[in-house]
Scaffold this motif. Structure first.
Motif, PDB file in Angstrom:
ATOM      1  N   ARG A  15       0.951  -1.465   0.380  1.00  0.00           N
ATOM      2  CA  ARG A  15       0.024   0.148  -0.006  1.00  0.00           C
ATOM      3  C   ARG A  15       0.727   1.405   0.263  1.00  0.00           C
ATOM      4  O   ARG A  15       1.903   1.296   0.963  1.00  0.00           O
ATOM      5  N   ILE A  16       0.769   1.875  -0.999  1.00  0.00           N
ATOM      6  CA  ILE A  16       1.712   3.715  -1.082  1.00  0.00           C
ATOM      7  C   ILE A  16       0.329   4.571  -0.142  1.00  0.00           C
ATOM      8  O   ILE A  16      -0.023   4.766  -1.327  1.00  0.00           O
ATOM      9  N   SER A  17       1.121   5.242  -0.015  1.00  0.00           N
ATOM     10  CA  SER A  17       0.102   6.295   0.888  1.00  0.00           C
ATOM     11  C   SER A  17       0.999   7.471   0.245  1.00  0.00           C
ATOM     12  O   SER A  17       2.505   7.294   0.100  1.00  0.00           O
ATOM     13  N   TYR A  18      -0.302   8.394   0.116  1.00  0.00           N
ATOM     14  CA  TYR A  18       0.057   9.886   0.030  1.00  0.00           C
ATOM     15  C   TYR A  18      -0.714  11.275   0.578  1.00  0.00           C
ATOM     16  O   TYR A  18      -1.350  10.903   0.528  1.00  0.00           O
ATOM     17  N   SER A  19      -0.073  11.896   0.245  1.00  0.00           N
ATOM     18  CA  SER A  19      -0.914  13.083   0.494  1.00  0.00           C
ATOM     19  C   SER A  19      -0.805  14.548  -0.760  1.00  0.00           C
ATOM     20  O   SER A  19      -0.377  14.566  -0.761  1.00  0.00           O
ATOM     21  N   VAL A  20      -2.012  14.500  -0.658  1.00  0.00           N
ATOM     22  CA  VAL A  20      -2.795  15.782  -1.337  1.00  0.00           C
ATOM     23  C   VAL A  20      -3.051  16.968  -1.096  1.00  0.00           C
ATOM     24  O   VAL A  20      -4.075  16.841  -0.394  1.00  0.00           O
ATOM     25  N   PHE A  21      -2.956  17.897  -1.848  1.00  0.00           N
ATOM     26  CA  PHE A  21      -2.714  18.975  -1.164  1.00  0.00           C
ATOM     27  C   PHE A  21      -3.174  19.860  -2.212  1.00  0.00           C
ATOM     28  O   PHE A  21      -2.685  20.466  -3.715  1.00  0.00           O
ATOM     29  N   ASP A  22      -5.029  20.632  -2.237  1.00  0.00           N
ATOM     30  CA  ASP A  22      -5.092  20.798  -3.478  1.00  0.00           C
ATOM     31  C   ASP A  22      -5.198  22.111  -4.110  1.00  0.00           C
ATOM     32  O   ASP A  22      -4.336  22.827  -3.503  1.00  0.00           O
ATOM     33  N   GLY A  23      -5.194  22.141  -5.567  1.00  0.00           N
ATOM     34  CA  GLY A  23      -5.013  23.481  -6.246  1.00  0.00           C
ATOM     35  C   GLY A  23      -4.768  23.493  -8.169  1.00  0.00           C
ATOM     36  O   GLY A  23      -5.333  22.424  -8.208  1.00  0.00           O
ATOM     37  N   GLU A  24      -4.008  24.041  -8.355  1.00  0.00           N
ATOM     38  CA  GLU A  24      -3.946  24.406 -10.049  1.00  0.00           C
ATOM     39  C   GLU A  24      -3.213  23.179 -10.231  1.00  0.00           C
ATOM     40  O   GLU A  24      -2.397  22.587 -10.262  1.00  0.00           O
ATOM     41  N   PRO A  50      -0.313  28.258  -5.496  1.00  0.00           N
ATOM     42  CA  PRO A  50      -1.351  27.260  -5.543  1.00  0.00           C
ATOM     43  C   PRO A  50      -1.533  26.389  -6.598  1.00  0.00           C
ATOM     44  O   PRO A  50      -2.590  25.839  -6.821  1.00  0.00           O
ATOM     45  N   ARG A  51      -0.186  25.539  -6.809  1.00  0.00           N
ATOM     46  CA  ARG A  51      -0.539  24.366  -7.996  1.00  0.00           C
ATOM     47  C   ARG A  51      -0.861  23.184  -6.253  1.00  0.00           C
ATOM     48  O   ARG A  51      -1.208  23.172  -5.177  1.00  0.00           O
ATOM     49  N   ARG A  52      -1.797  22.207  -7.161  1.00  0.00           N
ATOM     50  CA  ARG A  52      -1.622  21.042  -7.066  1.00  0.00           C
ATOM     51  C   ARG A  52      -0.296  20.573  -6.184  1.00  0.00           C
ATOM     52  O   ARG A  52       0.761  20.058  -7.208  1.00  0.00           O
ATOM     53  N   VAL A  53      -0.094  19.981  -5.086  1.00  0.00           N
ATOM     54  CA  VAL A  53       0.811  18.931  -4.935  1.00  0.00           C
ATOM     55  C   VAL A  53       0.419  17.672  -4.055  1.00  0.00           C
ATOM     56  O   VAL A  53      -0.435  17.313  -3.631  1.00  0.00           O
ATOM     57  N   ILE A  54       1.064  16.545  -4.109  1.00  0.00           N
ATOM     58  CA  ILE A  54       1.276  15.757  -4.199  1.00  0.00           C
ATOM     59  C   ILE A  54       2.621  14.448  -3.453  1.00  0.00           C
ATOM     60  O   ILE A  54       3.152  14.610  -4.366  1.00  0.00           O
ATOM     61  N   LEU A  55       2.273  14.386  -2.420  1.00  0.00           N
ATOM     62  CA  LEU A  55       3.817  14.183  -1.581  1.00  0.00           C
ATOM     63  C   LEU A  55       3.636  12.773  -1.214  1.00  0.00           C
ATOM     64  O   LEU A  55       2.649  12.173  -0.767  1.00  0.00           O
ATOM     65  N   VAL A  56       4.871  12.010  -1.729  1.00  0.00           N
ATOM     66  CA  VAL A  56       4.755  10.388  -1.835  1.00  0.00           C
ATOM     67  C   VAL A  56       5.288   9.502  -0.965  1.00  0.00           C
ATOM     68  O   VAL A  56       6.453  10.069  -0.673  1.00  0.00           O
TER      69      VAL A  56
END
Length: 264
Positions: A15-24, A50-56
């Motif tokens: 299982r690969i967990s990640y966080s999503v910070f909403d944005g463009e 304001p970019r969308r960022v995904i931290l894995v």
């Protein structure tokens, strides 16, 4: 805020967990280094608004599967591809530090359709000796766990920015605080990273920024050769910074990163 926590299950059962910070869009995906986690890059995610960022959390780290059966570089690559395909309809900007930079490089080579731009912080084609890897494992096994508090952990681990990041990420169990990684797994992973991947590096067409720290782990000769052999590469250097420059040279790092990822 830490972003919305999500996970994807991959072929080997990890299982690969990640966080999503909403944005463009396009989204920016960030990969941490060995024995780290996505938590280290939360300030970077906020700086990229304001970019969308995904931290894995890469396999074996953070909230992802602690002891995966497959620790090959190919497994790490496909984990990232799975997250990108789950979260984005188009190519993303991919950022990695140290081991994460190595993963990011291989993702850009194996899946060029997924990567719009690439940023490598303190990374190269791969390397390191068996003696170095064994010493790293010995160091992680030397930690006197469980730690009674995060303050005790910070003091025991040296008190610097990396120690602070490790302490912040410790897992609380009934008898105290433990690292979110296994020392033996870390040695197995870094051994895979040691295999030089020049052909993959030379195949990448995506515009790439390679960022080095003046107090990092690579010699000037290594830096020059790596940049020279890239296809579409620019270089930036951080002053007064360590291998973990995203922690101890944050302002320089975030400005360089924003400038590159927002350039026309």
């Amino acid at each position: 805020m830490g972003g919305a926590r999500r996970a994807v299950d991959v072929a080997d059962g990890s299982r690969i967990s990640y966080s999503v910070f909403d944005g463009e869009d396009p989204a920016i995906v960030i990969l941490h280094g060995l024995a780290g986690s996505s938590r280290e890059f939360m300030p970077t995610a906020h700086a990229l608004a304001p970019r969308r960022v995904i931290l894995v959390d890469q396999r074996g780290h953070g909230l992802s599967t602690r002891k995966p059966t497959d620790i090959t570089r190919a497994a790490f690559v496909e984990d990232v591809a799975a997250v990108v395909r789950t979260e984005s309809e188009g190519p993303i900007d991919l950022v990695g530090q140290s081991m994460g930079a190595h993963t990011a490089m291989l993702v850009a080579s194996a899946h060029p359709e997924l990567v719009r731009r690439l940023v490598l912080l303190e990374g190269n084609e791969g390397g390191g000796s068996a003696e170095d890897h064994a010493a790293l494992g010995d160091y992680f096994r030397s930690w006197k766990v469980p730690f009674a508090s995060r303050e005790d952990a910070r003091a025991a681990l040296g008190g610097g920015p990396l120690a602070q990041a490790w302490a912040a990420d410790l897992e609380l169990r009934s008898d105290g605080l433990y690292p979110r990684f296994d020392a033996d797994v870390m040695v197995r992973i870094i051994t895979e990273v040691a295999v030089p991947r020049w052909s993959e590096w030379e195949s990448i067409a995506a515009p790439t920024l390679v960022v080095y720290a003046d107090g990092g782990m690579f010699s000037e000769g290594q830096k020059t050769e790596f940049v020279r052999r890239g296809a579409s590469v620019s270089r930036a250097d951080l002053v007064g910074a360590s291998h973990d420059a995203h922690l101890d040279a944050f302002e320089q790092w975030s400005v360089m990163l924003r400038d590159f990822l927002t350039a026309r």
